[in-house]
Design a protein around this motif. Structure first.
Motif, PDB file in Angstrom:
ATOM      1  N   PRO A 152       3.711  74.343  90.108  1.00 45.08           N
ATOM      2  CA  PRO A 152       5.080  74.789  89.850  1.00 45.08           C
ATOM      3  C   PRO A 152       5.947  73.749  89.130  1.00 45.08           C
ATOM      4  O   PRO A 152       6.993  74.070  88.603  1.00 45.08           O
ATOM      5  N   SER A 153       5.509  72.502  89.066  1.00 45.49           N
ATOM      6  CA  SER A 153       6.280  71.472  88.372  1.00 45.49           C
ATOM      7  C   SER A 153       5.509  71.028  87.141  1.00 45.49           C
ATOM      8  O   SER A 153       4.432  71.520  86.850  1.00 45.49           O
ATOM      9  N   GLY A 154       6.064  70.071  86.420  1.00 43.94           N
ATOM     10  CA  GLY A 154       5.383  69.493  85.266  1.00 43.94           C
ATOM     11  C   GLY A 154       5.797  70.072  83.937  1.00 43.94           C
ATOM     12  O   GLY A 154       5.402  69.563  82.898  1.00 43.94           O
ATOM     13  N   GLY A 155       6.580  71.133  83.946  1.00 47.33           N
ATOM     14  CA  GLY A 155       7.005  71.735  82.700  1.00 47.33           C
ATOM     15  C   GLY A 155       8.228  71.063  82.114  1.00 47.33           C
ATOM     16  O   GLY A 155       8.910  70.271  82.766  1.00 47.33           O
ATOM     17  N   SER A 156       8.495  71.379  80.854  1.00 47.56           N
ATOM     18  CA  SER A 156       9.678  70.886  80.155  1.00 47.56           C
ATOM     19  C   SER A 156      10.155  72.003  79.234  1.00 47.56           C
ATOM     20  O   SER A 156       9.500  73.043  79.117  1.00 47.56           O
ATOM     21  N   ALA A 157      11.254  71.789  78.550  1.00 39.27           N
ATOM     22  CA  ALA A 157      11.741  72.797  77.605  1.00 39.27           C
ATOM     23  C   ALA A 157      10.723  73.038  76.499  1.00 39.27           C
ATOM     24  O   ALA A 157      10.485  74.178  76.090  1.00 39.27           O
ATOM     25  N   GLU A 158      10.101  71.959  76.032  1.00 37.65           N
ATOM     26  CA  GLU A 158       9.117  72.058  74.951  1.00 37.65           C
ATOM     27  C   GLU A 158       7.785  72.609  75.440  1.00 37.65           C
ATOM     28  O   GLU A 158       7.119  73.370  74.737  1.00 37.65           O
ATOM     29  N   LYS A 159       7.395  72.200  76.642  1.00 38.92           N
ATOM     30  CA  LYS A 159       6.120  72.626  77.218  1.00 38.92           C
ATOM     31  C   LYS A 159       6.385  73.156  78.629  1.00 38.92           C
ATOM     32  O   LYS A 159       6.267  72.442  79.616  1.00 38.92           O
ATOM     33  N   PRO A 160       6.739  74.442  78.698  1.00 36.04           N
ATOM     34  CA  PRO A 160       7.124  75.012  79.991  1.00 36.04           C
ATOM     35  C   PRO A 160       5.923  75.314  80.891  1.00 36.04           C
ATOM     36  O   PRO A 160       4.784  75.399  80.428  1.00 36.04           O
ATOM     37  N   VAL A 161       6.207  75.489  82.166  1.00 34.56           N
ATOM     38  CA  VAL A 161       5.184  75.949  83.108  1.00 34.56           C
ATOM     39  C   VAL A 161       4.624  77.261  82.565  1.00 34.56           C
ATOM     40  O   VAL A 161       5.369  78.126  82.096  1.00 34.56           O
ATOM     41  N   GLY A 162       3.325  77.385  82.601  1.00 30.13           N
ATOM     42  CA  GLY A 162       2.656  78.581  82.097  1.00 30.13           C
ATOM     43  C   GLY A 162       2.108  78.427  80.693  1.00 30.13           C
ATOM     44  O   GLY A 162       1.407  79.306  80.199  1.00 30.13           O
ATOM     45  N   LEU A 163       2.390  77.288  80.035  1.00 32.47           N
ATOM     46  CA  LEU A 163       1.837  77.029  78.707  1.00 32.47           C
ATOM     47  C   LEU A 163       0.405  76.528  78.853  1.00 32.47           C
ATOM     48  O   LEU A 163       0.153  75.563  79.580  1.00 32.47           O
ATOM     49  N   VAL A 164      -0.527  77.182  78.178  1.00 31.16           N
ATOM     50  CA  VAL A 164      -1.927  76.770  78.220  1.00 31.16           C
ATOM     51  C   VAL A 164      -2.499  76.851  76.804  1.00 31.16           C
ATOM     52  O   VAL A 164      -2.276  77.837  76.090  1.00 31.16           O
ATOM     53  N   HIS A 165      -3.223  75.811  76.419  1.00 37.96           N
ATOM     54  CA  HIS A 165      -3.956  75.810  75.151  1.00 37.96           C
ATOM     55  C   HIS A 165      -5.432  75.981  75.479  1.00 37.96           C
ATOM     56  O   HIS A 165      -5.979  75.259  76.319  1.00 37.96           O
ATOM     57  N   LEU A 166      -6.059  76.932  74.812  1.00 36.42           N
ATOM     58  CA  LEU A 166      -7.491  77.191  74.979  1.00 36.42           C
ATOM     59  C   LEU A 166      -8.163  77.003  73.627  1.00 36.42           C
ATOM     60  O   LEU A 166      -7.610  77.404  72.587  1.00 36.42           O
ATOM     61  N   ALA A 167      -9.334  76.413  73.632  1.00 31.52           N
ATOM     62  CA  ALA A 167     -10.104  76.235  72.405  1.00 31.52           C
ATOM     63  C   ALA A 167     -11.560  76.537  72.696  1.00 31.52           C
ATOM     64  O   ALA A 167     -12.083  76.144  73.739  1.00 31.52           O
ATOM     65  N   ALA A 168     -12.181  77.243  71.777  1.00 36.65           N
ATOM     66  CA  ALA A 168     -13.610  77.521  71.872  1.00 36.65           C
ATOM     67  C   ALA A 168     -14.261  77.027  70.591  1.00 36.65           C
ATOM     68  O   ALA A 168     -13.720  77.222  69.496  1.00 36.65           O
ATOM     69  N   ALA A 169     -15.394  76.382  70.742  1.00 32.20           N
ATOM     70  CA  ALA A 169     -16.097  75.821  69.593  1.00 32.20           C
ATOM     71  C   ALA A 169     -17.579  76.131  69.701  1.00 32.20           C
ATOM     72  O   ALA A 169     -18.128  76.244  70.797  1.00 32.20           O
TER      73      ALA A 169
END
Length: 165
Positions: free
Chosen positions: A108-125
């Protein structure tokens, strides 16, 4: 153990990848191994799952996957660039044909305006140069929900990248 849709998707991936002789590696941060767990829940997964890397800290990303410290300094752990290096590092350090990587802020913590809670980057290679990235903004829906949503998206991404030429 898993929601029915996740189990069904994992089952389909295991069946498809087994038939096609494909192996997969996972590189996980915010999901802490849940993608590998969903896949290995399926009987016969040992013919598909090569290995999984749980790289929660930046140090683990650097040491286990070869993510560049400069990438983390410039873009942060939760970024397209870091997810891409995680996926490519998992391929380089495994016998897999495809790799899926995730890094995000489950809350529930760790977010910011630029990188809010719920932001996830996924990459497949893939070994043949295939690469797919998704930036997901699930919102502040709760830690468990963000992590499960990420597993769903990751499994879908694995299916998608396995179909590309």
């Amino acid at each position: 153990m898993w929601p029915a849709d996740i189990e069904a998707t994992a089952r389909a991936i295991i069946a498809d990848f087994t038939a096609r002789g494909l192996k997969v590696a996972t590189a996980e941060s915010c999901t802490g191994g849940l993608i590998a767990a969903a896949l290995t829940e399926i009987a016969g997964s040992s013919s598909v799952v090569d290995r999984g890397f749980v790289t929660y800290s930046n140090e683990a990303k650097i040491e286990m996957l070869g993510v560049e410290a400069a990438t983390l300094a410039a873009h942060g752990a939760v970024s397209r660039e870091t997810a891409a290096e995680m996926a490519k590092g998992a391929l380089a350090r495994s016998g897999a044909d495809l790799a899926i990587a995730v890094t995000g802020i489950a809350g529930p913590s760790g977010g910011s305006a630029e990188k809010p809670v719920g932001l996830v980057h996924l990459a497949a290679a893939g070994r043949r140069g295939k690469f797919v990235h998704r930036e997901m903004r699930y919102g502040d829906i709760g830690r468990d929900a963000v992590r499960l949503a990420t597993v769903r998206t990751a499994l879908g991404l694995l299916g998608e990248i396995s179909q590309e030429p």
